[in-house]
Design a protein around this motif. Structure first.
Motif, PDB file in Angstrom:
ATOM      1  N   ALA A  80       0.785  -1.232   0.000  1.00  0.00           N
ATOM      2  CA  ALA A  80       0.000   0.000   0.000  1.00  0.00           C
ATOM      3  C   ALA A  80       0.827   1.298   0.000  1.00  0.00           C
ATOM      4  O   ALA A  80       0.493   2.247  -0.721  1.00  0.00           O
ATOM      5  CB  ALA A  80      -0.975  -0.007   1.177  1.00  0.00           C
ATOM      6  N   PRO A  81       1.898   1.419   0.810  1.00  0.00           N
ATOM      7  CA  PRO A  81       2.568   2.725   0.939  1.00  0.00           C
ATOM      8  C   PRO A  81       3.020   3.389  -0.353  1.00  0.00           C
ATOM      9  O   PRO A  81       2.760   4.590  -0.536  1.00  0.00           O
ATOM     10  CB  PRO A  81       3.752   2.404   1.868  1.00  0.00           C
ATOM     11  N   PRO A  82       3.710   2.695  -1.282  1.00  0.00           N
ATOM     12  CA  PRO A  82       4.123   3.427  -2.498  1.00  0.00           C
ATOM     13  C   PRO A  82       2.946   3.901  -3.331  1.00  0.00           C
ATOM     14  O   PRO A  82       3.018   4.957  -3.971  1.00  0.00           O
ATOM     15  CB  PRO A  82       4.977   2.402  -3.265  1.00  0.00           C
ATOM     16  N   LEU A  83       1.844   3.154  -3.317  1.00  0.00           N
ATOM     17  CA  LEU A  83       0.665   3.573  -4.066  1.00  0.00           C
ATOM     18  C   LEU A  83       0.047   4.826  -3.455  1.00  0.00           C
ATOM     19  O   LEU A  83      -0.393   5.736  -4.177  1.00  0.00           O
ATOM     20  CB  LEU A  83      -0.357   2.439  -4.111  1.00  0.00           C
ATOM     21  N   VAL A  84       0.023   4.877  -2.128  1.00  0.00           N
ATOM     22  CA  VAL A  84      -0.487   6.073  -1.454  1.00  0.00           C
ATOM     23  C   VAL A  84       0.384   7.280  -1.781  1.00  0.00           C
ATOM     24  O   VAL A  84      -0.123   8.374  -2.082  1.00  0.00           O
ATOM     25  CB  VAL A  84      -0.552   5.849   0.066  1.00  0.00           C
ATOM     26  N   LEU A  85       1.693   7.095  -1.748  1.00  0.00           N
ATOM     27  CA  LEU A  85       2.597   8.205  -2.057  1.00  0.00           C
ATOM     28  C   LEU A  85       2.394   8.726  -3.473  1.00  0.00           C
ATOM     29  O   LEU A  85       2.384   9.937  -3.705  1.00  0.00           O
ATOM     30  CB  LEU A  85       4.047   7.756  -1.874  1.00  0.00           C
ATOM     31  N   LEU A 102      13.150  10.992  -4.571  1.00  0.00           N
ATOM     32  CA  LEU A 102      13.911  10.185  -3.618  1.00  0.00           C
ATOM     33  C   LEU A 102      12.982   9.443  -2.657  1.00  0.00           C
ATOM     34  O   LEU A 102      13.179   8.254  -2.388  1.00  0.00           O
ATOM     35  CB  LEU A 102      14.869  11.080  -2.830  1.00  0.00           C
ATOM     36  N   VAL A 103      11.978  10.143  -2.134  1.00  0.00           N
ATOM     37  CA  VAL A 103      11.042   9.501  -1.204  1.00  0.00           C
ATOM     38  C   VAL A 103      10.318   8.347  -1.889  1.00  0.00           C
ATOM     39  O   VAL A 103      10.250   7.230  -1.357  1.00  0.00           O
ATOM     40  CB  VAL A 103      10.021  10.525  -0.665  1.00  0.00           C
ATOM     41  N   THR A 104       9.789   8.600  -3.075  1.00  0.00           N
ATOM     42  CA  THR A 104       9.044   7.566  -3.793  1.00  0.00           C
ATOM     43  C   THR A 104       9.947   6.397  -4.164  1.00  0.00           C
ATOM     44  O   THR A 104       9.561   5.219  -4.028  1.00  0.00           O
ATOM     45  CB  THR A 104       8.389   8.140  -5.053  1.00  0.00           C
ATOM     46  N   ALA A 105      11.156   6.690  -4.617  1.00  0.00           N
ATOM     47  CA  ALA A 105      12.080   5.623  -5.009  1.00  0.00           C
ATOM     48  C   ALA A 105      12.459   4.754  -3.821  1.00  0.00           C
ATOM     49  O   ALA A 105      12.462   3.515  -3.911  1.00  0.00           O
ATOM     50  CB  ALA A 105      13.330   6.226  -5.650  1.00  0.00           C
ATOM     51  N   LEU A 106      12.772   5.382  -2.692  1.00  0.00           N
ATOM     52  CA  LEU A 106      13.185   4.616  -1.518  1.00  0.00           C
ATOM     53  C   LEU A 106      12.033   3.797  -0.947  1.00  0.00           C
ATOM     54  O   LEU A 106      12.222   2.639  -0.561  1.00  0.00           O
ATOM     55  CB  LEU A 106      13.759   5.557  -0.458  1.00  0.00           C
ATOM     56  N   VAL A 107      10.849   4.384  -0.896  1.00  0.00           N
ATOM     57  CA  VAL A 107       9.692   3.625  -0.403  1.00  0.00           C
ATOM     58  C   VAL A 107       9.378   2.469  -1.347  1.00  0.00           C
ATOM     59  O   VAL A 107       9.022   1.367  -0.903  1.00  0.00           O
ATOM     60  CB  VAL A 107       8.469   4.553  -0.241  1.00  0.00           C
ATOM     61  N   THR A 108       9.539   2.679  -2.642  1.00  0.00           N
ATOM     62  CA  THR A 108       9.278   1.604  -3.609  1.00  0.00           C
ATOM     63  C   THR A 108      10.301   0.474  -3.469  1.00  0.00           C
ATOM     64  O   THR A 108       9.937  -0.709  -3.503  1.00  0.00           O
ATOM     65  CB  THR A 108       9.303   2.167  -5.040  1.00  0.00           C
TER      66      THR A 108
END
Length: 306
Positions: A80-85, A102-108
């Motif tokens: 769920a988290p990367p989709l929410v971002l 950077l945030v999206t890449a690291l969470v992914t």
């Protein structure tokens, strides 16, 4: 019940077919979440995301009941988290592009690794986490299983992860210039992902060796911390909070997110794992005295009798 007959029949399905069933369930949950997001479009993106998250959780819960396997929910923590971002990035017109990337890449990266780790250890629909089986046995006759499954296994982790994600909103929507605190956030998050990955790999190789059956993993990172994988997971959410703080300091209060994650692990997950280890592995009580629970320290040298 009919749902349990369906689940029992599918339990013998191949591992590939089981992944297909779970993937289909998550696709339905994703479509339900997307529709909810659209219907709540006039709300603040945080509120819209929460509604969508809850609807998706309810749909995954329904699938887990039909399939008679609460572990259908397990990958939701990381899916769920990367989709929410991504939804939040689409919803905002502000934000610093570099920070958003950077945030999206690291969470992914975190999400893909954690989901792959789950998939590697999941043998199919006949495989249900031992903690869920234990919880079912402990609550049988006192609470309906559907309520225990929904509230304790699925809804509670969804809310914990959403609390952790709160700082993701200022991280992608805040427009404060990229600076030293962002660099620190990158370092903490990368280190956390790496720590968790190395710890999981070491534990997997240790458990795969038949000579280690029933033994305590005290090699590599596990020599310095009893739960280095959980330490990495906890640190990941602190890294995300640092990104949010760097982007917009007025959102400092989202520190409730990593604190909630920390409370979950220290107050519930780790004690449950340790009670099981004490029961199943001779010498684990002594291991607990010699190796810290999370934060590493040099190993205690065992005193050799004269």
């Amino acid at each position: 019940m009919r749902t349990y007959r369906i689940g029992g029949a599918l339990a013998e399905a191949s591992r590939t077919a089981a992944f297909g069933v779970v993937g289909g369930s998550y696709l339905v949950a994703g479509l339900g979440a997307a529709l909810t997001w659209q219907l709540a479009g006039s709300q603040h993106p945080l509120t819209s995301a929460l509604y969508a998250d809850l609807v998706a959780t309810l749909l995954v819960f329904a699938a887990s009941m039909v399939l008679a396997n609460a572990s259908v929910y397990d990958p939701y923590w990381s899916v769920a988290p990367p989709l929410v971002l991504v939804g939040w990035i689409v919803a905002t017109e502000d934000g610093i592009a570099l920070r958003q990337f950077l945030v999206t890449a690291l969470v992914t990266v975190w999400a893909l690794r954690l989901t792959a780790n789950w998939a590697r250890g999941w043998s199919g629909l006949r495989h249900e986490d031992w903690r869920y089986r234990q919880l079912r046995a402990q609550t049988r006759g006192r609470l309906p299983w559907w309520l225990v499954n929904l509230a304790g296994i699925q809804l509670m982790p969804t809310l914990v992860v959403f609390a952790g994600l709160l700082s993701g909103w200022p991280a992608v929507a805040g427009n404060r210039a990229f600076g030293p605190l962002d660099v620190l956030a990158v370092l903490v998050t990368v280190a956390a992902i790496g720590l968790e990955a190395v710890a999981d790999g070491q534990l997997r190789r240790f458990a795969a060796d038949p000579a280690n059956r029933g033994r305590i993993c005290d090699r590599g990172l596990w020599r310095y911390s009893r739960h280095p994988n959980y330490l990495g997971e906890i640190a990941f959410w602190w890294g995300l909070w640092l990104f949010g703080l760097a982007a917009d300091p007025t959102w400092w209060w989202t520190v409730i997110g990593p604190l909630t994650v920390l409370t979950l692990f220290v107050g519930a997950t780790i004690p449950l794992m340790e009670r099981r280890s004490v029961d199943r592995r001779p010498g684990y009580a002594a291991h607990r005295r010699e190796v810290p629970m999370l934060l590493p320290r040099p190993p205690v040298r065992r005193r050799i009798p004269d």
